[in-house]
Scaffold this motif. Structure first.
Motif, mmCIF file in Angstrom:
data_model
loop_
_atom_site.group_PDB
_atom_site.id
_atom_site.type_symbol
_atom_site.label_atom_id
_atom_site.label_comp_id
_atom_site.label_asym_id
_atom_site.label_seq_id
_atom_site.Cartn_x
_atom_site.Cartn_y
_atom_site.Cartn_z
ATOM 1 N N ARG A 16 0.860 -1.157 0.130
ATOM 2 C CA ARG A 16 0.069 -0.155 -0.100
ATOM 3 C C ARG A 16 1.071 1.235 -0.113
ATOM 4 N N THR A 17 1.975 1.294 0.811
ATOM 5 C CA THR A 17 2.746 2.434 0.929
ATOM 6 C C THR A 17 3.305 2.640 -0.269
ATOM 7 N N LEU A 18 3.844 1.724 -1.225
ATOM 8 C CA LEU A 18 4.480 1.815 -2.291
ATOM 9 C C LEU A 18 3.523 2.223 -3.431
ATOM 10 N N ALA A 19 2.356 1.549 -3.474
ATOM 11 C CA ALA A 19 1.459 1.808 -4.336
ATOM 12 C C ALA A 19 0.877 3.467 -4.387
ATOM 13 N N GLN A 20 0.753 3.664 -3.172
ATOM 14 C CA GLN A 20 0.550 5.344 -2.861
ATOM 15 C C GLN A 20 1.465 6.186 -3.443
ATOM 16 N N ALA A 21 2.642 5.848 -3.069
ATOM 17 C CA ALA A 21 3.989 6.515 -3.463
ATOM 18 C C ALA A 21 4.153 6.871 -4.828
ATOM 19 N N ASP A 26 -5.858 1.349 -6.720
ATOM 20 C CA ASP A 26 -6.567 0.370 -6.930
ATOM 21 C C ASP A 26 -5.967 -1.051 -7.465
ATOM 22 N N LEU A 27 -4.708 -1.083 -6.673
ATOM 23 C CA LEU A 27 -3.453 -2.416 -7.047
ATOM 24 C C LEU A 27 -3.711 -3.495 -5.804
ATOM 25 N N GLU A 28 -4.126 -4.670 -6.139
ATOM 26 C CA GLU A 28 -3.917 -5.561 -5.128
ATOM 27 C C GLU A 28 -2.960 -6.676 -5.484
#
Length: 104
Positions: A16-21, A26-28
């Motif tokens: 989640r941290t990397l996806a936000q950065a 909407d990545l799982e």
């Protein structure tokens, strides 16, 4: 000692941290599948092959045009299956060689 649940929680938070950065919405991430890919690559090729394999799977999946989470997951799974097929073929080749060329 960390439990599997602790590790999954840690990986989920990290994803989640990397996806936000990286501004990936909407990545799982299928952590167990990616970890399996990385471990098998590292075990067969070299310690760093797992990271390279995971990167290339992500890159390959990222080149596919998708319209949502299901198609993105399918693109990742297709790339993972391709890499695992290559790994399986390499494992079979090594098994067929046996001791040949091993100086044993």
């Amino acid at each position: 000692m960390a439990t599997p649940d602790d590790e999954e929680r840690t990986l989920s938070e990290w994803s989640r941290t990397l996806a936000q950065a990286l501004q990936i919405l909407d990545l799982e991430v299928d952590h167990p599948r990616i970890v399996e890919l990385a471990e098998r690559s590292s075990g067969l090729v070299s310690p760093h092959a797992g990271a390279i394999s995971a990167f290339l799977v992500g890159y390959a999946a990222g080149t596919v045009t998708t319209d949502g989470r299901e198609e993105t997951s399918a693109a990742v799974e297709k790339a993972v299956k391709t890499v695992l097929t290559v790994i399986h073929k390499d494992e079979e080749t090594q098994e067929e060689k046996g001791w040949t060329g091993s100086a044993q």
